[in-house]
Design a protein around this motif. Sequence first.
Motif, PDB file in Angstrom:
ATOM      1  N   ASN A  23     -23.965  43.595  38.136  1.00  0.00           N
ATOM      2  CA  ASN A  23     -23.016  44.389  38.913  1.00  0.00           C
ATOM      3  C   ASN A  23     -21.634  44.317  38.269  1.00  0.00           C
ATOM      4  O   ASN A  23     -21.021  43.249  38.229  1.00  0.00           O
ATOM      5  CB  ASN A  23     -22.950  43.884  40.354  1.00  0.00           C
ATOM      6  CG  ASN A  23     -22.228  44.854  41.267  1.00  0.00           C
ATOM      7  OD1 ASN A  23     -21.433  45.664  40.818  1.00  0.00           O
ATOM      8  ND2 ASN A  23     -22.512  44.766  42.553  1.00  0.00           N
ATOM      9  N   PRO A  24     -21.102  45.435  37.782  1.00  0.00           N
ATOM     10  CA  PRO A  24     -19.801  45.389  37.112  1.00  0.00           C
ATOM     11  C   PRO A  24     -18.637  45.121  38.058  1.00  0.00           C
ATOM     12  O   PRO A  24     -17.537  44.782  37.601  1.00  0.00           O
ATOM     13  CB  PRO A  24     -19.683  46.775  36.473  1.00  0.00           C
ATOM     14  CG  PRO A  24     -20.546  47.648  37.321  1.00  0.00           C
ATOM     15  CD  PRO A  24     -21.676  46.796  37.783  1.00  0.00           C
ATOM     16  N   ALA A  25     -18.869  45.246  39.374  1.00  0.00           N
ATOM     17  CA  ALA A  25     -17.778  45.031  40.326  1.00  0.00           C
ATOM     18  C   ALA A  25     -17.318  43.582  40.357  1.00  0.00           C
ATOM     19  O   ALA A  25     -16.169  43.309  40.724  1.00  0.00           O
ATOM     20  CB  ALA A  25     -18.210  45.463  41.726  1.00  0.00           C
ATOM     21  N   PHE A  26     -18.189  42.651  39.961  1.00  0.00           N
ATOM     22  CA  PHE A  26     -17.769  41.239  39.930  1.00  0.00           C
ATOM     23  C   PHE A  26     -16.744  40.992  38.820  1.00  0.00           C
ATOM     24  O   PHE A  26     -15.876  40.136  38.968  1.00  0.00           O
ATOM     25  CB  PHE A  26     -18.987  40.324  39.746  1.00  0.00           C
ATOM     26  CG  PHE A  26     -19.826  40.191  40.978  1.00  0.00           C
ATOM     27  CD1 PHE A  26     -19.391  39.416  42.043  1.00  0.00           C
ATOM     28  CD2 PHE A  26     -21.046  40.820  41.085  1.00  0.00           C
ATOM     29  CE1 PHE A  26     -20.157  39.274  43.183  1.00  0.00           C
ATOM     30  CE2 PHE A  26     -21.821  40.692  42.220  1.00  0.00           C
ATOM     31  CZ  PHE A  26     -21.384  39.924  43.273  1.00  0.00           C
ATOM     32  N   ASN A  27     -16.856  41.697  37.726  1.00  0.00           N
ATOM     33  CA  ASN A  27     -15.879  41.630  36.628  1.00  0.00           C
ATOM     34  C   ASN A  27     -15.579  40.168  36.262  1.00  0.00           C
ATOM     35  O   ASN A  27     -14.458  39.677  36.388  1.00  0.00           O
ATOM     36  CB  ASN A  27     -14.594  42.356  37.019  1.00  0.00           C
ATOM     37  CG  ASN A  27     -13.770  42.732  35.793  1.00  0.00           C
ATOM     38  OD1 ASN A  27     -14.017  42.270  34.674  1.00  0.00           O
ATOM     39  ND2 ASN A  27     -12.767  43.571  36.005  1.00  0.00           N
ATOM     40  N   TRP A  28     -16.606  39.477  35.768  1.00  0.00           N
ATOM     41  CA  TRP A  28     -16.452  38.057  35.433  1.00  0.00           C
ATOM     42  C   TRP A  28     -15.380  37.797  34.378  1.00  0.00           C
ATOM     43  O   TRP A  28     -14.674  36.785  34.474  1.00  0.00           O
ATOM     44  CB  TRP A  28     -17.796  37.491  34.976  1.00  0.00           C
ATOM     45  CG  TRP A  28     -18.844  37.528  36.045  1.00  0.00           C
ATOM     46  CD1 TRP A  28     -19.904  38.368  36.140  1.00  0.00           C
ATOM     47  CD2 TRP A  28     -18.903  36.699  37.213  1.00  0.00           C
ATOM     48  NE1 TRP A  28     -20.643  38.129  37.266  1.00  0.00           N
ATOM     49  CE2 TRP A  28     -20.051  37.097  37.948  1.00  0.00           C
ATOM     50  CE3 TRP A  28     -18.121  35.665  37.703  1.00  0.00           C
ATOM     51  CZ2 TRP A  28     -20.404  36.489  39.140  1.00  0.00           C
ATOM     52  CZ3 TRP A  28     -18.473  35.062  38.893  1.00  0.00           C
ATOM     53  CH2 TRP A  28     -19.608  35.471  39.594  1.00  0.00           C
ATOM     54  N   PRO A  29     -15.194  38.657  33.383  1.00  0.00           N
ATOM     55  CA  PRO A  29     -14.081  38.412  32.443  1.00  0.00           C
ATOM     56  C   PRO A  29     -12.720  38.392  33.135  1.00  0.00           C
ATOM     57  O   PRO A  29     -11.841  37.608  32.758  1.00  0.00           O
ATOM     58  CB  PRO A  29     -14.206  39.566  31.445  1.00  0.00           C
ATOM     59  CG  PRO A  29     -15.645  39.951  31.494  1.00  0.00           C
ATOM     60  CD  PRO A  29     -16.051  39.764  32.908  1.00  0.00           C
ATOM     61  N   GLU A  30     -12.533  39.248  34.126  1.00  0.00           N
ATOM     62  CA  GLU A  30     -11.258  39.259  34.867  1.00  0.00           C
ATOM     63  C   GLU A  30     -11.077  37.955  35.644  1.00  0.00           C
ATOM     64  O   GLU A  30      -9.965  37.405  35.717  1.00  0.00           O
ATOM     65  CB  GLU A  30     -11.236  40.449  35.827  1.00  0.00           C
ATOM     66  CG  GLU A  30      -9.928  40.620  36.580  1.00  0.00           C
ATOM     67  CD  GLU A  30      -8.825  41.202  35.722  1.00  0.00           C
ATOM     68  OE1 GLU A  30      -7.672  41.264  36.201  1.00  0.00           O
ATOM     69  OE2 GLU A  30      -9.099  41.597  34.562  1.00  0.00           O
TER      70      GLU A  30
ATOM     71  N   LEU B  83     -30.314  38.468  44.015  1.00  0.00           N
ATOM     72  CA  LEU B  83     -28.950  37.952  43.974  1.00  0.00           C
ATOM     73  C   LEU B  83     -28.515  37.667  42.540  1.00  0.00           C
ATOM     74  O   LEU B  83     -27.406  38.044  42.126  1.00  0.00           O
ATOM     75  CB  LEU B  83     -28.849  36.689  44.832  1.00  0.00           C
ATOM     76  CG  LEU B  83     -27.497  35.968  44.801  1.00  0.00           C
ATOM     77  CD1 LEU B  83     -26.394  36.866  45.331  1.00  0.00           C
ATOM     78  CD2 LEU B  83     -27.565  34.670  45.595  1.00  0.00           C
ATOM     79  N   VAL B  84     -29.382  36.993  41.782  1.00  0.00           N
ATOM     80  CA  VAL B  84     -29.053  36.681  40.392  1.00  0.00           C
ATOM     81  C   VAL B  84     -28.870  37.964  39.581  1.00  0.00           C
ATOM     82  O   VAL B  84     -27.942  38.086  38.771  1.00  0.00           O
ATOM     83  CB  VAL B  84     -30.144  35.793  39.772  1.00  0.00           C
ATOM     84  CG1 VAL B  84     -29.908  35.607  38.275  1.00  0.00           C
ATOM     85  CG2 VAL B  84     -30.174  34.432  40.471  1.00  0.00           C
ATOM     86  N   ASN B  85     -29.749  38.923  39.815  1.00  0.00           N
ATOM     87  CA  ASN B  85     -29.633  40.188  39.096  1.00  0.00           C
ATOM     88  C   ASN B  85     -28.322  40.894  39.420  1.00  0.00           C
ATOM     89  O   ASN B  85     -27.661  41.461  38.531  1.00  0.00           O
ATOM     90  CB  ASN B  85     -30.818  41.079  39.457  1.00  0.00           C
ATOM     91  CG  ASN B  85     -30.752  42.423  38.755  1.00  0.00           C
ATOM     92  OD1 ASN B  85     -30.922  42.530  37.540  1.00  0.00           O
ATOM     93  ND2 ASN B  85     -30.517  43.485  39.523  1.00  0.00           N
ATOM     94  N   SER B  86     -27.915  40.843  40.710  1.00  0.00           N
ATOM     95  CA  SER B  86     -26.649  41.476  41.088  1.00  0.00           C
ATOM     96  C   SER B  86     -25.461  40.765  40.469  1.00  0.00           C
ATOM     97  O   SER B  86     -24.510  41.401  40.011  1.00  0.00           O
ATOM     98  CB  SER B  86     -26.523  41.490  42.613  1.00  0.00           C
ATOM     99  OG  SER B  86     -25.288  42.038  43.015  1.00  0.00           O
ATOM    100  N   LEU B  87     -25.516  39.440  40.428  1.00  0.00           N
ATOM    101  CA  LEU B  87     -24.410  38.687  39.843  1.00  0.00           C
ATOM    102  C   LEU B  87     -24.253  38.971  38.349  1.00  0.00           C
ATOM    103  O   LEU B  87     -23.132  38.961  37.816  1.00  0.00           O
ATOM    104  CB  LEU B  87     -24.626  37.186  40.061  1.00  0.00           C
ATOM    105  CG  LEU B  87     -24.518  36.680  41.502  1.00  0.00           C
ATOM    106  CD1 LEU B  87     -24.890  35.208  41.570  1.00  0.00           C
ATOM    107  CD2 LEU B  87     -23.112  36.896  42.057  1.00  0.00           C
ATOM    108  N   LEU B  88     -25.375  39.208  37.669  1.00  0.00           N
ATOM    109  CA  LEU B  88     -25.335  39.405  36.225  1.00  0.00           C
ATOM    110  C   LEU B  88     -25.085  40.845  35.823  1.00  0.00           C
ATOM    111  O   LEU B  88     -24.535  41.102  34.743  1.00  0.00           O
ATOM    112  CB  LEU B  88     -26.645  38.911  35.594  1.00  0.00           C
ATOM    113  CG  LEU B  88     -26.930  37.415  35.725  1.00  0.00           C
ATOM    114  CD1 LEU B  88     -28.281  37.077  35.114  1.00  0.00           C
ATOM    115  CD2 LEU B  88     -25.836  36.582  35.070  1.00  0.00           C
TER     116      LEU B  88
END
Length: 296
Positions: free
Chosen positions: A56-63, A49-54
């Motif tokens: 995975n570009p689909a989360f797009n945290w800057p956006e 889960l942590v690896n996916s959150l960090l």
Amino acid sequence: MRGADAGPGLGVAERPDHREQRHPIKAVPVRHPGRWVAGVAVAVLAAMLVNSLLTNPAFNWPEQAKYLFSPPVLDGVRNTIWLTVAAMAGGVGFGIVLALMRLSANPLLRGASWLYVWFFRGTPLFTQLLIWGNIGALFPTLGLGIPFGPQFVQGQTNALYSAAAAAALGLIFNEAAYMAEIVRGGIQSVDHGQQEAAAALGMSRAQTLRRIVLPQAMRVIVPPTGNEAISMLKNTSLVAAVPYLELTFTAQTIYATTYQIIPMLVMVCLWYLFLSSLMMVGQFYLERHYAKGHRR
């Protein structure tokens, strides 16, 4: 003089020490391989889960960071909060009235309360909100006057009725049905003998309810009411059926232009988690206050 006749090797010191003859028990701890397997599985899933959150570009945290505290989102948060407060305040007040009607000796009041609870608990909230949002089609005009007689004030429903009012009324009337059952259960949890004792002391039913019954019933009423408040916070997302610009609907309007669906929905979840956590803390202290003097 037996002590003097005894030799140096005789006496109390010669008694065998039974404590020295005891052997320590070799306890073998019970092994729980299932716990280790479950722990390893949870650790692996957490790492994934942590690896996916960090990564995975689909989360797009800057956006998400770009819109997290933007004015439209903050307006949606404010609308969500005031809808929750209004729905719970109105639902609790109306629910108390319905609960007292349900416990009344008057069969008409009992029947009316039962029918209300039956209808609003038996139909989906989303469908109810759709009806409230389109109430103008059912009642084109609203007026104030004598029943079955002349009306003194009259106006178009769509002109007098806003989306905010439709959203608030839909949530209030639905929540009142659930709160009626919660309050009724809390009142019935108080021993009936206390009401009889209060009546013997000359207290009216209103005084008995306010001073004797409700203070004790609050211990039973508060926990499910806190759960209802947290559920109401999330149910405000359904007022998009009206439609009304609360938090979820605001996110939908944003990703309709940016096409960043997942980042906006994750951002909304973070806001709901934050607000729900604050409400859970308040619920904990409120429950502890009303649980004084009772074994938890």
